[in-house]
Every structure is written in C-alpha cells, then in structure tokens.
Scaffold this motif. Sequence first.
Motif, PDB file in Angstrom:
ATOM      1  N   ASN A   3     -19.337  21.241 -38.244  1.00 22.09           N
ATOM      2  CA  ASN A   3     -19.359  20.709 -36.887  1.00 22.09           C
ATOM      3  C   ASN A   3     -20.761  20.403 -36.377  1.00 22.09           C
ATOM      4  OD1 ASN A   3     -16.417  20.946 -36.112  1.00 22.09           O
ATOM      5  ND2 ASN A   3     -16.822  23.065 -36.672  1.00 22.09           N
ATOM      6  N   ALA A   4     -21.746  20.503 -37.240  1.00 20.94           N
ATOM      7  CA  ALA A   4     -23.112  20.176 -36.843  1.00 20.94           C
ATOM      8  C   ALA A   4     -23.275  18.661 -36.735  1.00 20.94           C
ATOM      9  CB  ALA A   4     -24.103  20.744 -37.860  1.00 20.94           C
ATOM     10  N   SER A   5     -24.240  18.234 -35.966  1.00 25.59           N
ATOM     11  CA  SER A   5     -24.519  16.808 -35.821  1.00 25.59           C
ATOM     12  C   SER A   5     -25.429  16.342 -36.950  1.00 25.59           C
ATOM     13  CB  SER A   5     -25.154  16.543 -34.458  1.00 25.59           C
ATOM     14  OG  SER A   5     -26.330  17.311 -34.311  1.00 25.59           O
ATOM     15  N   SER A   6     -25.969  15.136 -36.832  1.00 30.24           N
ATOM     16  CA  SER A   6     -26.876  14.608 -37.849  1.00 30.24           C
ATOM     17  C   SER A   6     -28.102  15.499 -37.992  1.00 30.24           C
ATOM     18  CB  SER A   6     -27.301  13.184 -37.478  1.00 30.24           C
ATOM     19  OG  SER A   6     -26.207  12.310 -37.507  1.00 30.24           O
ATOM     20  N   PRO A   7     -28.798  15.426 -39.127  1.00 30.30           N
ATOM     21  CA  PRO A   7     -29.958  16.307 -39.333  1.00 30.30           C
ATOM     22  C   PRO A   7     -31.016  16.145 -38.246  1.00 30.30           C
ATOM     23  CG  PRO A   7     -29.350  15.230 -41.380  1.00 30.30           C
ATOM     24  CD  PRO A   7     -28.536  14.577 -40.307  1.00 30.30           C
ATOM     25  N   ALA A  47     -36.086  17.196 -45.583  1.00 33.29           N
ATOM     26  CA  ALA A  47     -37.278  17.328 -46.426  1.00 33.29           C
ATOM     27  C   ALA A  47     -36.891  17.385 -47.889  1.00 33.29           C
ATOM     28  CB  ALA A  47     -38.051  18.602 -46.049  1.00 33.29           C
ATOM     29  N   TYR A  48     -37.828  16.994 -48.727  1.00 28.90           N
ATOM     30  CA  TYR A  48     -37.693  17.310 -50.151  1.00 28.90           C
ATOM     31  C   TYR A  48     -39.062  17.597 -50.736  1.00 28.90           C
ATOM     32  CZ  TYR A  48     -38.828  12.342 -51.348  1.00 28.90           C
ATOM     33  OH  TYR A  48     -39.418  11.107 -51.472  1.00 28.90           O
ATOM     34  N   LEU A  49     -39.055  18.401 -51.765  1.00 29.58           N
ATOM     35  CA  LEU A  49     -40.230  18.674 -52.580  1.00 29.58           C
ATOM     36  C   LEU A  49     -40.032  18.007 -53.931  1.00 29.58           C
ATOM     37  CD1 LEU A  49     -40.351  22.406 -51.623  1.00 29.58           C
ATOM     38  CD2 LEU A  49     -42.402  20.964 -51.467  1.00 29.58           C
ATOM     39  N   ALA A  54     -26.902  13.957 -50.241  1.00 30.95           N
ATOM     40  CA  ALA A  54     -26.789  12.624 -49.660  1.00 30.95           C
ATOM     41  C   ALA A  54     -27.304  12.560 -48.230  1.00 30.95           C
ATOM     42  CB  ALA A  54     -25.335  12.149 -49.725  1.00 30.95           C
ATOM     43  N   CYS A  55     -26.917  13.532 -47.418  1.00 24.69           N
ATOM     44  CA  CYS A  55     -27.285  13.514 -46.004  1.00 24.69           C
ATOM     45  C   CYS A  55     -28.800  13.598 -45.782  1.00 24.69           C
ATOM     46  CB  CYS A  55     -26.548  14.629 -45.271  1.00 24.69           C
ATOM     47  SG  CYS A  55     -26.599  14.473 -43.485  1.00 24.69           S
ATOM     48  N   PRO A  56     -29.510  14.543 -46.407  1.00 26.93           N
ATOM     49  CA  PRO A  56     -30.959  14.559 -46.198  1.00 26.93           C
ATOM     50  C   PRO A  56     -31.654  13.308 -46.710  1.00 26.93           C
ATOM     51  CG  PRO A  56     -30.283  16.196 -47.841  1.00 26.93           C
ATOM     52  CD  PRO A  56     -29.048  15.715 -47.176  1.00 26.93           C
TER      53      PRO A  56
END
Length: 335
Positions: free
Chosen positions: A153-157, A161-163, A278-280
């Motif tokens: 139920n969270a919204s968009s990020p 981040a990525y390393l 996919a989302c991040p």
Amino acid sequence: MYKNPSFRTPFDFIMEKTSDNQTERTPLLLITAAIEQGGRTMASLLRKGPLLGITGSAQIRNVQGEGVQTLDQIGQETFLGLFRRSRAVLSVLSEEAEMPEVLPCDEKTSLLVAMDPLDGSSNISVNAPIGSIFSIFRPPAPSSSSPEGLFLNASSPLLSAYLLYSVSTSLVLAFSGETRVFTLDPDTGEFLGDGSPWRFPDKGKIYSTNEAYLPRWEKPLQDYLSWIKKERNPSMILRYIGALVGDFHRNLLKGGIYLYPAEAGEKTSGKLRLLYEACPMAHIARNAGGIATDGKQDILTIVPRSVHQRVPLIVGSVDLVREFQERTGHPLSGL
C-alpha cells in the motif's frame, strides 16, 4: 590526496533537496549513509572474495527458488544490519527473505526499504559487474497492520538507489526530480560526484537484452528485434552484461534501452521483481529523463499484488522506449 572542492557527496545532495521540507531529512540521511557504508563493505569483500573463499554457492535456495551465493547472504546481513542500526527504517523487504522484517526505529518519520542486496550474483565467479538495488518508500497512512501491507500500500518511491561494483564502485541516487552519480574514492571512503544531475543522452544506440530468449517471446517482440537489427537507421548495437545494474548503468551514461520482456504464455508475467528491481530502476530512469514500462504500462503506475511480484521490464531513454511501445502495439500516451 587532493580533493576537488567542487565535488559533492550524497549527504550534500540530500541536504540540498530537503532544504524546504525537512520532515524526512534525518531518516533519509541515515538510510543513505547506511547504503554508503554497505557499499564500502561489499566493495571491499568483492575485491577479496576469491582470496577469502566466499565466491561460491551457499548450497541453498531463496524464496524465489533461485540458487543463493555466499555473497548474497553476506549482502543481506550487511545491509539489514546497517538499516537496523540506523533506527530510521520501519521495515525491510528483501529478495533474500520470504517476509518483510520489521525493525526497531526511533524516527517518527521512519521509512520502508525494499532491496536486492546483491543483483547479478551469478557474475561473481567470473569477476563481472554486479550491484545492490534499493527503493525507499513512505509508509502508507494509516499504517497497515501487516508487514506485507506496508509495502503493498505504499506510494511511489521517495528515493531510489543502486550500487555498481566494477572497475570502480558507483552509487546512483534518484531523489526529488534528479538522478546523481557518485564514485567511491577508495583512499578516503567517500562517495563523490560533480553535483550535477544526470540525464539519459539523446538518440542512444544501445539495446541490451538476452537474444537467446528470442524464440520464447511473443511475435511482436520478435518482429521488433528483427527490425532493430535489420532496418533501423541509424543502426543500434547490442551490449549485454547479464546483471540489471550493469546494463542499466551503461545505458544511463551512454544512452540505450534495456529489454527483459515476458516470455510467451509465461505464468509469472516476467522475471524481475517489481518492488526492489523494476520499481527503483523506473524511478531512477524517470528522474534522469527516461521511462520504464512492463511492455504495456508505466512501471510506476503498477499496484503490487504481492511483495515478490515479478514483472517484465523495458527501461531507457524516452524516445527508445516510446519506439518500442509503438512497434509492439502498445503506444504510450502522454510521452
């Protein structure tokens, strides 16, 4: 060692972007600092992995049914421990755990973290690029009674981040409409960047996909790839590492499109996990002037049905993704 005074750190980036809204400044700084420390730790371990004997299989499978490498486990323990100590994270969802874990936290504005602690771990034994991926979300209001409900139920990020662990170690952050690239200075342990936002270059010429899967794709996808190879002008070139972070990073810097479509009749509707792969990447792409879809709709508009839900992923420069959508019969409006 001389340090260019114009270099900026992730701390500077977060401070700059939260100057008008300081409510979430502290948890974002603490979480970003944990990601940085985890990156330093993992980069060091990966450099010495063969000497330490930690590059092999852990002889177990994760909740996805995939083989787990020893460094997958180390990555999980490293980042989870750092998020726990930050006391700024309400719950962590990981590829390596069946259920999200609720953590002790002090901040009233504590946040959610979804992560793939070590993306592309099959590349470890051949010394190829690998990475770690993170999405940070605001908890839904009112908060769900279950850990899964928090993420579903969270919204968009809020921040992604990525390393990337390769010739150098890169940290890419997307926050408040910008994507910035930082590089680890191994002498000082700082992640440094020039302070400017990064955008996908125009008219990219790279496409990244595993062509071995071509016979398994739907015909419109096969036709698209045939057109790319035989008719498109100017011609495009194939570059494929086989690790999402590595392929995405190259295309972000040089301009291109990454393709991991669903196979024909595939029950899982794709391979990559929505919430922590996919989302991040979609959020990072959006903040860098690109876009990501599942082949039919914007990734960031998909409402997850399960915490480990899989999706296809098409991500890159807007012009290349738009072109893909049009030629496969699913043009996107509003782009």
